[in-house]
Design an enzyme around this catalytic site. Structure first.
Site, mmCIF file in Angstrom:
data_model
loop_
_atom_site.group_PDB
_atom_site.id
_atom_site.type_symbol
_atom_site.label_atom_id
_atom_site.label_comp_id
_atom_site.label_asym_id
_atom_site.label_seq_id
_atom_site.Cartn_x
_atom_site.Cartn_y
_atom_site.Cartn_z
ATOM 1 N N ASP A 3 0.955 -28.567 31.078
ATOM 2 C CA ASP A 3 -0.169 -27.826 31.264
ATOM 3 C C ASP A 3 -0.588 -27.738 32.901
ATOM 4 O OD1 ASP A 3 -2.278 -25.853 30.935
ATOM 5 O OD2 ASP A 3 -3.520 -27.041 29.607
ATOM 6 N N TYR A 8 4.318 -32.802 30.635
ATOM 7 C CA TYR A 8 3.903 -34.115 29.902
ATOM 8 C C TYR A 8 5.091 -34.876 29.437
ATOM 9 C CZ TYR A 8 -0.498 -31.616 28.721
ATOM 10 O OH TYR A 8 -1.760 -30.902 28.631
ATOM 11 N N ASN A 31 1.504 -22.239 26.316
ATOM 12 C CA ASN A 31 0.383 -21.607 27.115
ATOM 13 C C ASN A 31 1.251 -21.253 28.306
ATOM 14 O OD1 ASN A 31 1.428 -23.769 28.860
ATOM 15 N ND2 ASN A 31 0.055 -25.134 28.100
ATOM 16 N N GLU A 34 4.036 -23.322 30.066
ATOM 17 C CA GLU A 34 5.353 -23.621 29.429
ATOM 18 C C GLU A 34 5.715 -22.434 29.221
ATOM 19 O OE1 GLU A 34 2.802 -26.806 26.487
ATOM 20 O OE2 GLU A 34 2.452 -24.750 26.000
ATOM 21 N N SER A 68 -2.912 -18.854 26.045
ATOM 22 C CA SER A 68 -3.988 -18.736 27.039
ATOM 23 C C SER A 68 -3.131 -18.405 28.558
ATOM 24 C CB SER A 68 -4.951 -19.833 27.467
ATOM 25 O OG SER A 68 -3.938 -20.696 27.766
ATOM 26 N N GLY A 107 -3.845 -27.031 22.197
ATOM 27 C CA GLY A 107 -2.563 -26.348 22.068
ATOM 28 C C GLY A 107 -2.132 -26.840 20.610
ATOM 29 N N ASP A 108 -2.201 -28.014 20.324
ATOM 30 C CA ASP A 108 -1.811 -28.402 18.976
ATOM 31 C C ASP A 108 -2.681 -27.961 17.770
ATOM 32 O OD1 ASP A 108 -0.009 -30.066 20.105
ATOM 33 O OD2 ASP A 108 -1.042 -31.841 20.024
HETATM 34 N N1 LIG Z 1 -11.546 -24.414 28.541
HETATM 35 C C1 LIG Z 1 -11.548 -23.633 27.429
HETATM 36 N N2 LIG Z 1 -12.315 -22.604 27.063
HETATM 37 C C2 LIG Z 1 -12.113 -21.841 26.119
HETATM 38 N N3 LIG Z 1 -11.004 -21.881 25.003
HETATM 39 C C3 LIG Z 1 -10.232 -23.050 25.373
HETATM 40 C C4 LIG Z 1 -10.417 -24.035 26.524
HETATM 41 N N4 LIG Z 1 -9.022 -24.666 26.458
HETATM 42 C C5 LIG Z 1 -8.454 -24.492 25.618
HETATM 43 N N5 LIG Z 1 -9.031 -23.315 24.769
HETATM 44 C C6 LIG Z 1 -8.673 -22.703 23.616
HETATM 45 O O1 LIG Z 1 -7.481 -23.607 23.058
HETATM 46 C C7 LIG Z 1 -6.479 -22.733 22.984
HETATM 47 C C8 LIG Z 1 -5.097 -23.456 23.493
HETATM 48 O O2 LIG Z 1 -5.406 -23.620 24.748
HETATM 49 P P1 LIG Z 1 -4.214 -23.607 25.814
HETATM 50 O O3 LIG Z 1 -4.775 -24.080 27.161
HETATM 51 O O4 LIG Z 1 -4.027 -22.351 25.955
HETATM 52 O O5 LIG Z 1 -3.080 -24.594 25.406
HETATM 53 P P2 LIG Z 1 -2.899 -26.003 25.831
HETATM 54 O O6 LIG Z 1 -3.827 -26.730 25.433
HETATM 55 O O7 LIG Z 1 -1.609 -26.360 25.182
HETATM 56 O O8 LIG Z 1 -2.629 -26.025 27.298
HETATM 57 C C9 LIG Z 1 -6.690 -21.448 23.683
HETATM 58 O O9 LIG Z 1 -6.223 -20.008 23.179
HETATM 59 C C10 LIG Z 1 -8.168 -21.318 23.602
HETATM 60 O O10 LIG Z 1 -8.583 -20.799 22.384
HETATM 61 C C1 LIG Z 2 2.094 -36.291 25.848
HETATM 62 C C2 LIG Z 2 1.067 -35.148 25.460
HETATM 63 N N1 LIG Z 2 -0.027 -35.219 26.239
HETATM 64 C C3 LIG Z 2 -0.914 -34.171 25.798
HETATM 65 C C4 LIG Z 2 -0.830 -33.632 24.911
HETATM 66 C C5 LIG Z 2 -2.164 -32.453 24.728
HETATM 67 O O1 LIG Z 2 -1.765 -31.328 24.987
HETATM 68 P P1 LIG Z 2 -2.478 -29.939 24.613
HETATM 69 O O2 LIG Z 2 -4.016 -30.211 25.215
HETATM 70 O O3 LIG Z 2 -1.936 -28.972 25.298
HETATM 71 O O4 LIG Z 2 -2.684 -29.604 23.302
HETATM 72 C C6 LIG Z 2 0.324 -33.511 24.125
HETATM 73 C C7 LIG Z 2 0.252 -32.560 22.948
HETATM 74 O O5 LIG Z 2 1.215 -32.616 22.048
HETATM 75 C C8 LIG Z 2 1.189 -34.238 24.344
HETATM 76 O O6 LIG Z 2 2.337 -34.421 23.557
#
Ligand SMILES: Nc1ncnc2c1ncn2[C@@H]1O[C@H](COP(=O)(O)OP(=O)(O)O)[C@@H](O)[C@H]1O
Ligand SMILES: Cc1ncc(COP(=O)(O)O)c(C=O)c1O
Length: 187
Positions: A3, A8, A31, A34, A68, A107-108
């Protein structure tokens, strides 16, 4: 996988994900970072996002949700989704009100909620994405409120304060309050 421009997992796993893992997926929820890494394309506008989602379909995924992207605004993330199921194609976008902190594990959580709702709605993409985003909003707002209460006014929030308040949110996971609406993209 990563991210905010940072992986990661070890970088040499990227071709393994791209060539071996992605083709196994029925549903995939990258995301923006990715999705760009895996497809090898930058997402600068909605057209790019649609092409990237098509790339995932071409690898075999029936449902692709970009959880997102930065295509929204200062106040909103933009999610995009596309499914091709039994010959029916659906594409949509959804605005996600942006909260002013970085959470871990979102994300999870997003992937788990979407999988549950796709199962419960017989793969209704619009309803599943809306329910998922609504539940995420409620959980993240509760997480932020409780973190601020716990930390107090003078302590910066840490990952420990921001541990997702899942147990406290069981009712919202079961029955999301409907707020965010997805709009269907024509062609
Ligand atoms: N700062 C934020 N504000 C609002 N929603 C968030 C925020 N961060 C994550 N989310 C929510 O979590 C979901 C997944 O976050 P995202 O950043 O896309 O994935 P990841 O955590 O894998 O980077 C988004 O679709 C949103 O609904
Ligand atoms: C090594 C590592 N860091 C962080 C995360 C958290 O990721 P996210 O906030 O995108 O769900 C994960 C999720 O699987 C991960 O495997």
């Amino acid at each position: 996988m990563g991210d905010h421009g940072k992986m990661y997992v070890p970088e040499d796993l990227l071709p393994v994900y791209r060539e071996h893992i992605v083709p196994l997926a029925d549903i995939i929820t990258p995301n923006q970072y990715e999705a760009e890494l895996l497809s090898g394309r930058k997402i600068k506008n909605e057209g790019d996002a649609l092409e990237v989602m098509k790339w995932f379909h071409d690898q075999g995924a029936k449902t692709v949700v970009l959880s997102s992207t930065e295509l929204g605004s200062e106040n909103e993330l933009l999610g995009l989704a596309s499914s091709v199921i039994n010959g029916t194609s659906t594409r949509l976008q959804i605005g996600i009100p942006r909260l002013p902190v970085n959470f871990t594990g979102t994300g999870d959580l997003f992937a788990s909620l979407l999988l549950g709702w796709m199962h419960h709605t017989d793969s209704n993409l619009k309803k599943s994405v809306e329910n998922t985003v609504d539940t995420m909003q409620t959980i993240l707002r509760r997480t932020l409120d409780m973190a601020r209460q716990e930390a107090g006014p003078d302590t910066p929030l840490t990952v420990r304060h921001l541990e997702l308040k899942l147990v406290q949110s069981l009712d919202d996971i079961r029955s999301p309050v409907s707020k965010c609406k997805a709009s269907v993209l024509e062609n």
